[in-house]
Design a protein around this motif. Structure first.
Motif, PDB file in Angstrom:
ATOM      1  N   UNK A 103       0.957  -1.235   0.072  1.00 32.93           N
ATOM      2  CA  UNK A 103       0.109   0.117  -0.254  1.00 32.93           C
ATOM      3  C   UNK A 103       0.895   1.394   0.277  1.00 32.93           C
ATOM      4  N   UNK A 104       0.501   2.287  -0.761  1.00 33.56           N
ATOM      5  CA  UNK A 104       0.981   3.587  -0.661  1.00 33.56           C
ATOM      6  C   UNK A 104      -0.217   4.694  -0.804  1.00 33.56           C
ATOM      7  N   UNK A 105      -0.055   5.542   0.081  1.00 31.25           N
ATOM      8  CA  UNK A 105      -0.815   6.553   0.233  1.00 31.25           C
ATOM      9  C   UNK A 105      -2.423   6.233  -0.042  1.00 31.25           C
ATOM     10  N   UNK A 106      -2.702   5.174   0.686  1.00 30.47           N
ATOM     11  CA  UNK A 106      -4.268   4.759   0.976  1.00 30.47           C
ATOM     12  C   UNK A 106      -4.416   3.847  -0.398  1.00 30.47           C
ATOM     13  N   UNK A 107      -3.487   3.717  -1.479  1.00 31.82           N
ATOM     14  CA  UNK A 107      -3.799   2.677  -2.609  1.00 31.82           C
ATOM     15  C   UNK A 107      -2.977   1.276  -2.547  1.00 31.82           C
ATOM     16  N   UNK A 108      -3.684   0.497  -3.050  1.00 30.86           N
ATOM     17  CA  UNK A 108      -3.228  -0.751  -3.223  1.00 30.86           C
ATOM     18  C   UNK A 108      -2.327  -0.743  -4.369  1.00 30.86           C
ATOM     19  N   UNK A 109      -0.771  -0.961  -4.393  1.00 32.15           N
ATOM     20  CA  UNK A 109       0.096  -1.073  -5.473  1.00 32.15           C
ATOM     21  C   UNK A 109       0.124  -2.011  -5.972  1.00 32.15           C
ATOM     22  N   UNK A 110       0.260  -3.232  -5.157  1.00 33.06           N
ATOM     23  CA  UNK A 110       0.493  -4.611  -5.745  1.00 33.06           C
ATOM     24  C   UNK A 110       0.232  -5.701  -4.634  1.00 33.06           C
ATOM     25  N   UNK A 111      -0.275  -6.924  -5.054  1.00 32.91           N
ATOM     26  CA  UNK A 111      -0.473  -8.074  -4.159  1.00 32.91           C
ATOM     27  C   UNK A 111      -0.305  -9.365  -4.691  1.00 32.91           C
ATOM     28  N   UNK A 112       0.417 -10.370  -3.736  1.00 33.37           N
ATOM     29  CA  UNK A 112       0.621 -11.577  -4.661  1.00 33.37           C
ATOM     30  C   UNK A 112       1.729 -12.282  -3.868  1.00 33.37           C
ATOM     31  N   UNK A 113       2.027 -13.264  -4.254  1.00 30.60           N
ATOM     32  CA  UNK A 113       3.168 -13.996  -3.556  1.00 30.60           C
ATOM     33  C   UNK A 113       4.550 -13.316  -3.142  1.00 30.60           C
ATOM     34  N   UNK A 114       5.109 -13.287  -2.356  1.00 31.93           N
ATOM     35  CA  UNK A 114       6.400 -12.452  -2.084  1.00 31.93           C
ATOM     36  C   UNK A 114       7.461 -12.539  -3.245  1.00 31.93           C
ATOM     37  N   UNK A 115       7.459 -13.736  -3.689  1.00 29.51           N
ATOM     38  CA  UNK A 115       8.533 -13.977  -4.574  1.00 29.51           C
ATOM     39  C   UNK A 115       8.387 -13.143  -5.990  1.00 29.51           C
ATOM     40  N   UNK A 116       6.922 -13.253  -6.096  1.00 23.12           N
ATOM     41  CA  UNK A 116       6.393 -12.360  -7.446  1.00 23.12           C
ATOM     42  C   UNK A 116       6.593 -11.085  -7.384  1.00 23.12           C
ATOM     43  N   UNK A 117       6.085 -10.593  -6.092  1.00 19.21           N
ATOM     44  CA  UNK A 117       5.989  -8.998  -5.910  1.00 19.21           C
ATOM     45  C   UNK A 117       7.308  -8.308  -5.559  1.00 19.21           C
ATOM     46  N   UNK A 118       7.991  -9.048  -4.851  1.00 16.62           N
ATOM     47  CA  UNK A 118       9.374  -8.412  -4.194  1.00 16.62           C
ATOM     48  C   UNK A 118      10.542  -8.870  -4.939  1.00 16.62           C
ATOM     49  N   UNK A 119      10.427 -10.023  -5.419  1.00 14.54           N
ATOM     50  CA  UNK A 119      11.530 -10.936  -6.015  1.00 14.54           C
ATOM     51  C   UNK A 119      12.090 -10.321  -7.434  1.00 14.54           C
ATOM     52  N   UNK A 120      11.000 -10.232  -8.247  1.00 14.58           N
ATOM     53  CA  UNK A 120      11.470  -9.664  -9.698  1.00 14.58           C
ATOM     54  C   UNK A 120      10.518  -8.661 -10.131  1.00 14.58           C
ATOM     55  N   UNK A 121      10.096  -7.806  -9.362  1.00 16.98           N
ATOM     56  CA  UNK A 121       9.394  -6.654 -10.022  1.00 16.98           C
ATOM     57  C   UNK A 121       9.731  -5.259  -9.500  1.00 16.98           C
ATOM     58  N   UNK A 122      10.876  -4.935 -10.044  1.00 16.69           N
ATOM     59  CA  UNK A 122      11.460  -3.638  -9.640  1.00 16.69           C
ATOM     60  C   UNK A 122      10.570  -2.552  -9.756  1.00 16.69           C
ATOM     61  N   UNK A 123       9.900  -2.667 -10.744  1.00 17.21           N
ATOM     62  CA  UNK A 123       9.038  -1.312 -10.705  1.00 17.21           C
ATOM     63  C   UNK A 123       8.036  -1.092  -9.658  1.00 17.21           C
ATOM     64  N   UNK A 124       7.517  -2.256  -8.847  1.00 17.90           N
ATOM     65  CA  UNK A 124       6.858  -2.112  -7.621  1.00 17.90           C
ATOM     66  C   UNK A 124       7.764  -1.395  -6.579  1.00 17.90           C
TER      67      UNK A 124
END
Ligand code: ATP
Length: 236
Positions: free
Chosen positions: A208-229
């Protein structure tokens, strides 16, 4: 539908009285056995979201289903959630164990503290449970608070920044406590502003950022290989 799903959040929104929109329509789900990290910088709306899930404040819009039941203030289904969103007030001169027993009785549940031994084991308080709380370090108090939230072995545990103020060894211990808890189909939803902490502790993440959902899913997908997030939450 959703009767076996600990938490389904849809279109959740909160506008405070002063007109400030703290949560702007978020959707996410917590399934059995997941440890879900609610990640975001200060002011992202994490605490506001957790308080709505627990029926402590009323959403402006949206739906919260806990095991298929709508959450409202005092809804019976809330007894299936263990939570720590505000610092518990322990009695310092009583032992940790006596504090837990006192709390359990105060909640009006059966005298038999279901699963107490398992909770003490998971929280790994050791012999310290027999010592007065005034002798506890901050980390131990925090683990006692988590143990309190775990009493009765609720199927869903909701914790707001439980590692706040802890040092790295205490954080590592807290991580093991949460991972031990999330077995036998039990789930955890835990907020944090630390990316590394969520990465190491959680199976899934809701960013979440400023009240909005930025991304959600398995940690490996979201944090592992998604530099844009990561760029979009660079102030995490
Ligand atoms: P933190 O880590 O600081 O607790 P958070 O992600 O949990 O951050 P919230 O506590 O949910 O964020 O706050 C989100 C925003 O809502 C903040 O900008 C905060 O100032 C605002 N806010 C919180 N409570 C109220 C209130 N009662 N009235 C008006 N605005 C509020």
């Amino acid at each position: 539908e959703h009767a076996d799903t600990p938490l389904v959040v849809a279109g959740l929104r909160k506008t405070y009285k002063d007109g400030f929109v703290a949560v702007r329509g978020t959707d996410f789900t917590v399934h059995r056995g997941q440890v879900v990290g609610l990640l975001g910088p200060n002011g992202a709306g994490k605490t506001t979201s957790l308080r709505m899930l627990l029926g402590l404040i009323r959403p402006t819009a949206g739906e919260i289903l806990v095991f298929g039941h709508r959450v409202t203030a005092g809804a019976p289904v809330l007894s299936r959630i263990g939570s720590l969103v505000e610092g518990p007030g322990f009695l310092p001169h009583l032992t940790g164990l006596d504090n837990l027993r006192l709390y359990w009785r105060a909640t009006g549940r059966p005298a038999d503290t279901a699963g107490l031994d398992e909770v003490l084991d998971i929280a790994d308080l050791g012999d310290a449970v027999h010592r007065p709380v005034r002798t506890y370090s901050h980390g131990m108090k925090q683990r006692l608070a988590i143990a309190q939230a775990m009493l009765g072995l609720p199927e869903l545990l909701v914790l707001d920044e439980p590692t706040d103020g802890l040092d790295p060894p205490q954080i590592a211990e807290m991580r093991r406590v949460l991972q031990r808890y999330a077995t036998d189909g039990r789930s955890v939803l835990v907020s944090s502003h630390l990316l590394a902490e969520v990465e190491q502790t959680c199976t899934h993440v809701v960013v979440m950022r400023r009240g909005e959902l930025v991304a959600s899913g398995p940690v490996a997908d979201i944090i592992g290989d998604s530099p844009s997030v990561l760029v979009s939450v660079s102030d995490v």
